[in-house]
Design an enzyme around this catalytic site. Sequence first.
Site, PDB file in Angstrom:
ATOM      1  N   CYS A 242      51.410  72.778   1.486  1.00 22.64           N
ATOM      2  CA  CYS A 242      52.163  73.824   0.782  1.00 22.64           C
ATOM      3  C   CYS A 242      51.635  75.204   1.180  1.00 22.64           C
ATOM      4  O   CYS A 242      52.408  76.110   1.501  1.00 22.64           O
ATOM      5  CB  CYS A 242      52.042  73.602  -0.734  1.00 22.64           C
ATOM      6  SG  CYS A 242      53.019  74.751  -1.707  1.00 22.64           S
ATOM      7  N   CYS A 243      50.298  75.360   1.195  1.00 17.24           N
ATOM      8  CA  CYS A 243      49.710  76.637   1.622  1.00 17.24           C
ATOM      9  C   CYS A 243      50.081  76.945   3.076  1.00 17.24           C
ATOM     10  O   CYS A 243      50.307  78.110   3.430  1.00 17.24           O
ATOM     11  CB  CYS A 243      48.189  76.595   1.479  1.00 17.24           C
ATOM     12  SG  CYS A 243      47.570  76.685  -0.210  1.00 17.24           S
TER      13      CYS A 243
ATOM     14  N   CYS B 282      42.854  78.659   1.354  1.00 13.88           N
ATOM     15  CA  CYS B 282      44.234  78.212   1.548  1.00 13.88           C
ATOM     16  C   CYS B 282      44.571  78.057   3.024  1.00 13.88           C
ATOM     17  O   CYS B 282      45.686  77.711   3.371  1.00 13.88           O
ATOM     18  CB  CYS B 282      45.198  79.191   0.900  1.00 13.88           C
ATOM     19  SG  CYS B 282      45.011  80.866   1.520  1.00 13.88           S
TER      20      CYS B 282
HETATM   21 FE1  SF4 Z   1      51.474  76.254  -2.689  1.00 14.07          FE
HETATM   22 FE2  SF4 Z   1      49.054  77.135  -1.973  1.00 14.07          FE
HETATM   23 FE3  SF4 Z   1      50.719  78.699  -3.424  1.00 14.07          FE
HETATM   24 FE4  SF4 Z   1      49.609  76.593  -4.577  1.00 14.07          FE
HETATM   25  S1  SF4 Z   1      48.481  78.387  -3.714  1.00 14.07           S
HETATM   26  S2  SF4 Z   1      51.810  77.191  -4.696  1.00 14.07           S
HETATM   27  S3  SF4 Z   1      49.516  75.130  -2.915  1.00 14.07           S
HETATM   28  S4  SF4 Z   1      51.044  78.036  -1.349  1.00 14.07           S
END
Ligand code: SF4
Length: 260
Positions: free
Chosen positions: A135-136, A247
């Site tokens: 996701c990151c 991240c």
């Molecule tokens: Fe996604 Fe990273 Fe944001 Fe959490 S911190 S929502 S894992 S992008």
Amino acid sequence: MNQLLPQHRLQNRPDLHSLAAIGLRLAEAFPHLDLGERLAVACEAIPGRIVFTTSFGLEDQAIAHAILSRDIAIELVTFDTGRLFPETHEVWEATEARYGRGIRALLPERHALEAWVARHGINGFRASVETRQACCALRKVEPLMRALNGAAAWVTGIRAEQSPERAMMPFAAVDSEHRLLKLNPLLDWTRDRVWKFVREHAVPYNALHDRGFLSIGCAPCTRAVAPDEPERAGRWWWEQPEQQKECGLHRPGDSPAHQK
Ligand code: SF4
């Protein structure tokens, strides 16, 4: 509001050996300079584009003030992940209003993000470290690659006392992954010193800092921390400490020894 940069800033960046030599000189000079001087000297020394990536945290606001109040030719870029706190958007707007200069926003690539959400669910980043890092990667790391494309240098708000990994980072060194010079002009500042600077200059700051948030990222992945907790303990708090509170934007290992 447009960001206009001098034409020479848009020229091709120098090679990595030249950047490494510039980085060594800057790393020697930084301890003797204040924040604005560090950024101005870096801007003079580096012939290509310089990008500052901000998440509007306290450190980033101090750097933004130093750049914008002195009109230093450094681009400001932020990543709107789609999961930011409303308070972060508020300080973003307040910063643009205070200094009269726009901050370039990069959003995640739409098709890739839609596919990830369809597969893992809207909060799928809690399922495992791997899905969280994916996701990151989509929401932050890929936009970072776009932001740094063609840049000669990258300015960050990293401070040594934020984590043991960050304490190993230098003031300036070639980042071999992104193939540019990475500058950490706040490396030796304490959090108290950043607060003093922000208050002295009436810099807008994220209201969440007054509610116990030290390091502020995406809303579902950030919580306030207790006074005795490490600065980044509020990031991905459900993971184990050894799983590194990063991240993917800043990886340990950017040091003079990596200047290749
Ligand atoms: Fe996604 Fe990273 Fe944001 Fe959490 S911190 S929502 S894992 S992008």
